[in-house]
Enzyme design. Structure first.
Site, PDB file in Angstrom:
ATOM      1  N   ASP A 227       0.883  -1.159   0.000  1.00 57.53           N
ATOM      2  CA  ASP A 227       0.000   0.000   0.000  1.00 57.53           C
ATOM      3  C   ASP A 227       0.924   1.213   0.000  1.00 57.53           C
ATOM      4  O   ASP A 227       2.118   1.117   0.344  1.00 57.53           O
ATOM      5  CB  ASP A 227      -0.950   0.008   1.199  1.00 57.53           C
ATOM      6  CG  ASP A 227      -2.110   0.989   0.960  1.00 57.53           C
ATOM      7  OD1 ASP A 227      -2.021   1.814   0.026  1.00 57.53           O
ATOM      8  OD2 ASP A 227      -3.102   0.934   1.710  1.00 57.53           O
TER       9      ASP A 227
HETATM   10  C1  BGC Z   1      -4.868   3.568   0.009  1.00 56.89           C
HETATM   11  C2  BGC Z   1      -5.009   2.622  -1.170  1.00 56.89           C
HETATM   12  C3  BGC Z   1      -4.799   3.376  -2.456  1.00 56.89           C
HETATM   13  C4  BGC Z   1      -3.439   4.054  -2.421  1.00 56.89           C
HETATM   14  C5  BGC Z   1      -3.133   4.858  -3.673  1.00 56.89           C
HETATM   15  C6  BGC Z   1      -3.577   4.355  -0.054  1.00 56.89           C
HETATM   16  O1  BGC Z   1      -3.563   5.337   0.920  1.00 56.89           O
HETATM   17  O2  BGC Z   1      -4.923   2.840   1.215  1.00 56.89           O
HETATM   18  O3  BGC Z   1      -6.271   2.017  -1.150  1.00 56.89           O
HETATM   19  O4  BGC Z   1      -4.918   2.517  -3.548  1.00 56.89           O
HETATM   20  O5  BGC Z   1      -3.402   4.937  -1.320  1.00 56.89           O
HETATM   21  O6  BGC Z   1      -3.927   5.985  -3.731  1.00 56.89           O
END
Ligand code: BGC
Length: 738
Positions: A227
């Site tokens: 993530d």
């Molecule tokens: C989120 C993800 C997301 C990623 C990119 C993260 O903060 O938890 O779900 O895909 O950011 O935006």
């Protein structure tokens, strides 16, 4: 351009491979230009694409905003999810996106979870089945899916650091199966690891989760990405099985990785393993066959409307719905003019267009609009007076209530389940006007309904309907479409009734999942707790009867070919066509471990004409009868009596049959801490032990003594001076019978 992965691995320098396992900026993999390996482009988009134009979480390109997962899940319709996935795939293709970062399949452990609107359900089978369909549709268009957030990321509070302390059984039965199902049945190109720690280890560097479970148990061959910002130590995370760090500014972790290889701290083979998976991902993106031609925005808007119709759950209706053709409607609530149709954070879509109920309902009924409340939540008496006057002058009130934008966003959990006070005061005042009230809710996660339900002649849980939600709402209100959603989560009477409520969101640094497998309806049913509306519940504009349950068993658990076919006959007993979701639950009590009274094991959505009957067959396999045994470290089916129940929701299961399964018991291995009862259950071992009692005597207990002693480890009992055995005797028998 195609390339050979092995060739690239041979030709690439360590630095090039190290860059490959780190991203290039926020939305691309690195590629190796010199060797013709292009970058792979990713973008958010679980329910609509979010291709950023500039700053993080800033402006993004317009895209169709479908209902978020909370809505799509309520459809209980995999075929619909597949079509939404295909539409997402087409939009992604058009925008040059190779992989869409979604869907999110985490379990709704608590209704307070800040991202519940982005997640499907409290039930893993429902979440996994629907997410698989979406992934399948997306990938059928040549665009990869990235299922997230793996795993046990069920709250936003301290999400980047919190240590989730959870038993392996609860993980295997509740928190992992949705991922498992997507991986095994839809083969997503990517899996995104979550931010949190799991039983003491940061998930981004947890070899048990990322390698043993994901690749070992489930045979996953795609790429694992962090993530955004989840990596602490790139070298450790690579060793644990994390192939790609995102986002990344080249010159940081890639240098650490290259140095680790140069210094011998990490082998080049390990780096090649991660790099090979990024190369394979790139290869998939390069080879993908994508549809040509522009996206049909109008068709996608229409699909978003259909999806919203199927997402709406009719919770109560005394006959006021559908609205009579000539009804004068007081349309009350700011949400009718300023719709809430999605949540906040990384999934927020810049919708191509947004429908409003003030327009869509006014096109079909005589409507007087009164905003009734301010979105800020402040009280405004003149607005209430205006709404009451509109109600008095109308035949029926449609009150659009719900949660304000700020209460539902990534990064933050909610703290209560109440609607804003100003809205409750408005509803109370409207009730005094004495006209029938239809309450329409816009919210991404559960709210308390019991305190004010008496004021609602009908209640539609509209969830967050996406950009065409208001068209769908008008369709449903006037009866052009049926609200055919069913609850994918229990609506509790009060927050404190939730099994997780005393342990959410945990203490400083950790959260204990002490309720174990008793999440959602599994816990409500085990505690025999009243609910406002049960899991699986939803009305329509027609009625159904359940008439016949036939259970056919082939194979056995022992021969690993157990198949149980559950046949159910359903009839539409009303006078209009409608949809029904047939649900099959399995229970197993008593068992050697505490098990939920029932668990959803199969479902199907049917559309039946008035008077039409259909018999459907829902297949179950051994897993539907199993639990995860902590003792054996595997799925176990025990001998015993199972109940198979079928019906329209988890608390209305008119068809029940019992099924006896016999599984030859495996001999439990005795060990130094085995109890007297466990020894006595093993006839051979007990006889061998008694043979060591001097003088051919044996040890016998009266029932009263046995009640006290049964749970004593025998080896410790043998140390009592008056017991005619020694610990050495026990060890000797263990050596031959342990
Ligand atoms: C989120 C993800 C997301 C990623 C990119 C993260 O903060 O938890 O779900 O895909 O950011 O935006």
């Amino acid at each position: 351009m195609s390339f050979d992965v092995d060739d690239i691995l041979t030709q690439a320098t360590t630095d090039e491979l190290a860059r490959l396992v780190c991203g290039d900026g926020t939305w691309h993999t690195s590629g190796i230009e010199r060797l013709g390996v292009r970058r792979v482009r990713v973008a958010d988009g679980p329910h609509g694409l979010r291709v950023e134009l500039g700053a993080s979480l800033g402006e993004s390109r317009p895209a169709t905003c479908f209902p978020p997962a909370v809505g799509l899940a309520s459809s209980w319709n995999p075929a619909l999810l597949k079509r939404v996935g295909q539409a997402l795939g087409r939009e992604a293709s058009e925008q040059g996106v190779d992989v869409v970062l979604g869907p999110g399949v985490n379990i709704k452990r608590s209704p307070l979870g800040g991202r519940n609107f982005e997640y499907f359900s409290e039930d893993p089978l429902l979440a996994g089945t629907l997410a698989s369909a979406l992934v399948y549709g997306l990938q059928a268009e040549g665009v990869g899916a990235c299922v997230k957030h793996f795993a046990a990321n069920n709250q936003e509070t301290d999400r980047m650091r919190v240590d989730v302390r959870v038993s392996e059984r609860a993980l295997r039965e509740i928190y992992l199966p949705a991922f498992e199902k997507v991986v095994l049945s839809a083969h997503p190109w990517m899996v995104m690891c979550s931010y949190n720690k799991l039983n003491g280890t940061h998930v981004s560097q947890d070899p048990w989760l990322l390698t043993d479970v994901l690749r070992g148990d489930w045979d996953y061959d795609g790429a694992v990405v962090s993530d955004w910002g989840a990596v602490l130590d790139r070298v450790e995370s690579l060793a644990a099985g994390l192939d790609l760090e995102m986002p990344h500014e080249l010159g940081n972790s890639d240098v650490e990785v290259a140095d680790a290889v140069e210094s011998g701290q990490m082998s080049r083979e390990l780096l090649e393993l991660g790099a090979a998976r990024i190369l394979a991902l790139t290869q998939r993106a390069v080879d993908a066959v994508r549809p040509a031609g522009p996206v049909d925005a109008a068709a996608h808007h229409q699909l978003a409307r259909e999806a919203a119709q199927e997402s709406m759950v009719l919770l109560a209706n005394d006959g006021v719905l559908p609205l009579a053709p000539r009804a004068k409607v007081a349309l009350v609530g700011e949400f009718a003019r300023s719709p809430r149709f999605q949540g906040g954070g990384s999934s927020k879509v810049n919708a191509t267009t947004v429908e409003r109920l003030v327009d869509t309902l006014a096109a079909r009924r005589r409507v007087t609009f009164a905003p009734g409340f301010l979105l800020s939540g402040e009280f405004d008496d003149p607005l209430v007076d205006e709404a009451v006057a509109a109600a008095e002058a109308s035949d029926v009130v449609v009150a659009c209530l719900g949660l304000p934008d700020a209460e539902e966003t990534e990064g933050q959990d909610r703290t209560h389940l109440r609607l804003p006070d100003a809205q409750l005061a408005l509803l109370g005042a409207l009730a005094e006007a004495g006209k029938p009230i239809v309450v329409v809710l816009s919210n991404g996660s559960a709210v308390e309904v019991s305190p004010w339900l008496e004021h609602a002649n009908a209640l539609i849980e509209g969830w967050l309907g996406g950009q065409a939600g208001a068209l769908a709402l008008a369709d449903v209100l006037v009866g052009d479409a049926e609200p055919s959603g069913r609850l994918a989560e229990t609506l509790a009477v009060r927050l404190g009734d939730h099994p997780s409520s005393l342990m959410f969101p945990g203490e400083t640094g950790f959260v204990d999942y002490g309720e174990g497998v008793f999440v959602g309806y599994r816990g409500f049913d085990a505690a025999d707790r009243e609910v406002a509306f049960p899991f699986g519940f939803g009305l329509g504009y027609t009625t159904f009867s359940y008439d016949r349950l036939v259970v056919k068993v082939t194979g056995t658990p022992a021969s690993r070919d157990l198949r149980v076919a559950v046949q159910v006959t359903v009839t539409n007993t009303g006078d209009r066509a409608g949809c029904e979701v047939v649900q099959v639950y399995v229970g197993n009590a008593p068992a050697s471990v505490p098990r939920p009274p029932r668990e959803l094991r199969a479902f199907t959505k049917l559309r039946l004409e008035p008077g039409e009957s259909r018999t459907v067959t829902l297949p179950l396999d051994a897993r539907a009868f199993s639990f995860w045994s902590q003792v054996h470290g595997r799925w176990v089916v025990e001998s015993g009596l199972f109940t198979i129940e079928a019906g329209p929701n988890s608390r209305d299961l008119p068809l029940v049959q019992e099924l006896r399964l016999d599984v030859p018991a495996r001999r439990a291995r005795l060990h130094a801490e085995s109890t007297i009862a466990e020894w006595m259950a093993d006839e051979e071992a007990w006889a061998a032990l008694m043979a060591r009692v001097p003088g051919g005597a044996s040890i016998e207990f009266t029932p009263g003594v046995m009640a006290v002693m049964a749970g004593q480890p025998l080896r410790r009992f043998a140390k009592y001076p008056d017991v005619p055995l020694t610990a050495a005797d026990v060890d000797a028998v263990l050596a031959s019978h342990g």
